[in-house]
Design a protein around this motif. Sequence first.
Motif, mmCIF file in Angstrom:
data_model
loop_
_atom_site.group_PDB
_atom_site.id
_atom_site.type_symbol
_atom_site.label_atom_id
_atom_site.label_comp_id
_atom_site.label_asym_id
_atom_site.label_seq_id
_atom_site.Cartn_x
_atom_site.Cartn_y
_atom_site.Cartn_z
ATOM 1 N N LEU A 177 24.728 50.234 40.548
ATOM 2 C CA LEU A 177 25.168 49.828 39.206
ATOM 3 C C LEU A 177 25.836 48.465 39.260
ATOM 4 O O LEU A 177 26.566 48.176 40.213
ATOM 5 N N ARG A 178 25.617 47.664 38.212
ATOM 6 C CA ARG A 178 26.320 46.381 38.120
ATOM 7 C C ARG A 178 27.387 46.483 37.046
ATOM 8 O O ARG A 178 27.161 47.084 35.990
ATOM 9 N N THR A 179 28.548 45.902 37.321
ATOM 10 C CA THR A 179 29.604 45.825 36.309
ATOM 11 C C THR A 179 30.040 44.356 36.220
ATOM 12 O O THR A 179 29.806 43.595 37.161
ATOM 13 N N PRO A 180 30.707 43.974 35.148
ATOM 14 C CA PRO A 180 31.154 42.574 35.063
ATOM 15 C C PRO A 180 32.547 42.375 35.674
ATOM 16 O O PRO A 180 33.223 41.404 35.360
ATOM 17 N N LEU A 181 32.987 43.279 36.547
ATOM 18 C CA LEU A 181 34.360 43.213 37.073
ATOM 19 C C LEU A 181 34.552 42.041 38.036
ATOM 20 O O LEU A 181 33.699 41.769 38.874
ATOM 21 N N VAL A 182 35.705 41.383 37.910
ATOM 22 C CA VAL A 182 36.133 40.442 38.954
ATOM 23 C C VAL A 182 37.537 40.871 39.387
ATOM 24 O O VAL A 182 38.335 41.312 38.563
ATOM 25 N N ILE A 183 37.801 40.735 40.681
ATOM 26 C CA ILE A 183 39.059 41.260 41.230
ATOM 27 C C ILE A 183 40.041 40.118 41.483
ATOM 28 O O ILE A 183 39.735 39.186 42.238
ATOM 29 N N HIS A 184 41.196 40.215 40.859
ATOM 30 C CA HIS A 184 42.265 39.228 41.100
ATOM 31 C C HIS A 184 43.507 39.949 41.605
ATOM 32 O O HIS A 184 43.824 41.044 41.115
ATOM 33 N N PRO A 185 44.246 39.325 42.519
ATOM 34 C CA PRO A 185 45.525 39.926 42.913
ATOM 35 C C PRO A 185 46.557 39.744 41.804
ATOM 36 O O PRO A 185 46.554 38.745 41.105
ATOM 37 N N GLY A 242 42.434 46.215 34.950
ATOM 38 C CA GLY A 242 43.127 44.937 34.906
ATOM 39 C C GLY A 242 44.591 45.113 35.219
ATOM 40 O O GLY A 242 44.960 45.608 36.280
ATOM 41 N N THR A 243 45.443 44.765 34.249
ATOM 42 C CA THR A 243 46.879 44.810 34.513
ATOM 43 C C THR A 243 47.559 45.964 33.790
ATOM 44 O O THR A 243 48.759 45.931 33.577
ATOM 45 N N TRP A 244 46.776 46.976 33.358
ATOM 46 C CA TRP A 244 47.466 48.071 32.668
ATOM 47 C C TRP A 244 47.008 49.469 33.076
ATOM 48 O O TRP A 244 46.968 50.389 32.258
ATOM 49 N N GLY A 245 46.713 49.627 34.340
ATOM 50 C CA GLY A 245 46.261 50.946 34.789
ATOM 51 C C GLY A 245 47.346 52.011 34.779
ATOM 52 O O GLY A 245 47.095 53.156 34.417
ATOM 53 N N PHE A 246 48.577 51.641 35.170
ATOM 54 C CA PHE A 246 49.614 52.675 35.295
ATOM 55 C C PHE A 246 49.881 53.363 33.959
ATOM 56 O O PHE A 246 49.954 54.581 33.868
ATOM 57 N N LYS A 247 50.011 52.544 32.907
ATOM 58 C CA LYS A 247 50.390 53.119 31.611
ATOM 59 C C LYS A 247 49.292 54.031 31.059
ATOM 60 O O LYS A 247 49.530 54.821 30.157
ATOM 61 N N ALA A 248 48.075 53.908 31.585
ATOM 62 C CA ALA A 248 46.966 54.738 31.086
ATOM 63 C C ALA A 248 46.771 55.997 31.923
ATOM 64 O O ALA A 248 45.853 56.773 31.656
ATOM 65 N N HIS A 250 40.161 39.744 47.279
ATOM 66 C CA HIS A 250 40.324 41.185 47.489
ATOM 67 C C HIS A 250 41.387 41.385 48.564
ATOM 68 O O HIS A 250 41.089 41.826 49.669
ATOM 69 N N SER A 251 42.616 41.013 48.266
ATOM 70 C CA SER A 251 43.667 41.088 49.276
ATOM 71 C C SER A 251 44.986 41.458 48.611
ATOM 72 O O SER A 251 45.243 41.062 47.469
ATOM 73 N N ALA A 259 51.483 42.867 46.413
ATOM 74 C CA ALA A 259 50.421 42.590 45.434
ATOM 75 C C ALA A 259 49.523 43.802 45.291
ATOM 76 O O ALA A 259 49.440 44.647 46.187
ATOM 77 N N GLY A 260 48.888 43.897 44.155
ATOM 78 C CA GLY A 260 47.874 44.928 43.918
ATOM 79 C C GLY A 260 46.587 44.239 43.496
ATOM 80 O O GLY A 260 46.563 43.019 43.276
ATOM 81 N N LEU A 261 45.519 45.018 43.410
ATOM 82 C CA LEU A 261 44.229 44.452 43.017
ATOM 83 C C LEU A 261 43.933 44.828 41.567
ATOM 84 O O LEU A 261 43.943 46.010 41.221
ATOM 85 N N SER A 262 43.684 43.833 40.750
ATOM 86 C CA SER A 262 43.376 44.091 39.338
ATOM 87 C C SER A 262 41.886 43.873 39.106
ATOM 88 O O SER A 262 41.370 42.779 39.376
ATOM 89 N N ASP A 263 41.219 44.900 38.606
ATOM 90 C CA ASP A 263 39.787 44.737 38.305
ATOM 91 C C ASP A 263 39.644 44.345 36.832
ATOM 92 O O ASP A 263 39.817 45.147 35.939
ATOM 93 N N MET A 264 39.347 43.078 36.634
ATOM 94 C CA MET A 264 39.376 42.500 35.284
ATOM 95 C C MET A 264 38.005 42.572 34.609
ATOM 96 O O MET A 264 36.988 42.216 35.204
ATOM 97 N N THR A 265 38.013 42.988 33.339
ATOM 98 C CA THR A 265 36.775 42.957 32.545
ATOM 99 C C THR A 265 36.818 41.734 31.620
ATOM 100 O O THR A 265 37.891 41.203 31.348
ATOM 101 N N PRO A 266 35.671 41.319 31.096
ATOM 102 C CA PRO A 266 35.669 40.138 30.219
ATOM 103 C C PRO A 266 36.477 40.347 28.939
ATOM 104 O O PRO A 266 36.979 39.388 28.367
ATOM 105 N N ASP A 267 36.585 41.587 28.450
ATOM 106 C CA ASP A 267 37.309 41.794 27.180
ATOM 107 C C ASP A 267 38.690 42.432 27.377
ATOM 108 O O ASP A 267 39.369 42.772 26.408
#
Length: 413
Positions: free
Chosen positions: A247-255, A362-368, A301-302, A334-342
Amino acid sequence: MPYRLLKYVLNKEYPDGRMFRVPKGLKNRYDVVIIGGGGHGLAAAYYLARDHGITDVAVLEQSYLGSGGTGRNTAIVRSNYLTPEGVRFYDESVRLFQDLSADLDLNLFYSERGHFTLAHTDATLRTMRWRAEVNKHLGVKSELVGRVEIAEICPELDLNCGGHFPIVGALYHPPGAIARHDAVAWGYGRAADQRGVEIHQQTAVTGIRVKSGEVIGVETNRGFVETRKVLSAVAGYTPRITQMVGLRTPLVIHPLQACVTEPLKPWLNAIIVSASLHLYVSQSSRGELVMGAALDPYELHSTRSTLDFVEGLAGHLLELFPFLSDVKVLRQWAGLSDMTPDFSPIMGKTAVKGFYIDAGWGTWGFKATPVSGKTMAHTLASDDEHELIRPFTLARFAEYELVGEKGAASVGH
Ligand code: PYC
């Protein structure tokens, strides 16, 4: 008060057991395999068992529980989003969080503090007003406030920011809260384990077998496991897993980096966020200031953390709270954030039958955490997406049905 605490207090011998069992071995078949022993994976396992009676579940974690985003975030809970889809979804999460200590019978140090998103320009104020109106329309407490109200609730704040970037107003969200993030993973893990779910740490998924478009099992460092349902809940590691099923996703990973100071006497009640100054800060129940800044502006990815980050953050912190200049930073990470375009998550079924995805946080996984667990459990059990996550499917990128949530980000990008 959690009942467990009461039992603990009344029993002289402290018979409290381990958080969860260490299963004897990995079976060669499960009804459901969950990849990722973070908050999301464990919450999904818990709700699968509690709400749907599905207990033949293995949670596979390549490291230790909560070693990914769950233990690396800054523990903020809020629902003051920009889109109706986001507000409904996170509002349900806040509701679940409010009862979670009792539900899991574990003190999660959930503490309602009020959440301020500061505006330093008229343009930001306009977005805050928009958010406040969407929030109120959907029954979420949010209000645009001016300098006087901000000063009343947080008198320590230098509203002029040293004269550099004066605060002109804020979005105030009274239900904004913090919680002890790793306890959320332990609580869900223990409650899932008590219902029969197996938690396997140090168990890495190395491949996923698909036959005629359907999942038939997972390869692990401990052998092959047959299953017809796999949930991937691995945040920054998602592309490695989705590659396994083609599967392809549009995710990019930023610390995303964060840090804590030495403990201080309690003085900061509210959660203070300034996306323009790239800073969010709250004070934990232990007295530490828990803080973070912008995403690192490159894909990596670090989980290393940098001097550049603490230097930048300290500068902005002192613009808001100049009296903190002598306070020491104790730890940074640091943590890894998997960012989507939207900036909305990716949740639900996929084109591979039996492969379900919970990613793009992205930057809001914990609250979800609670709402993702609950809605993904529903989706796996019924093979039908829960209504709260229908806007967030992977298919939306092919269908150009994006849910633009960038305006609700606390973190500068
Ligand atoms: O969205 O509240 C937030 C947040 C704070 C830190 C990272 N994300």
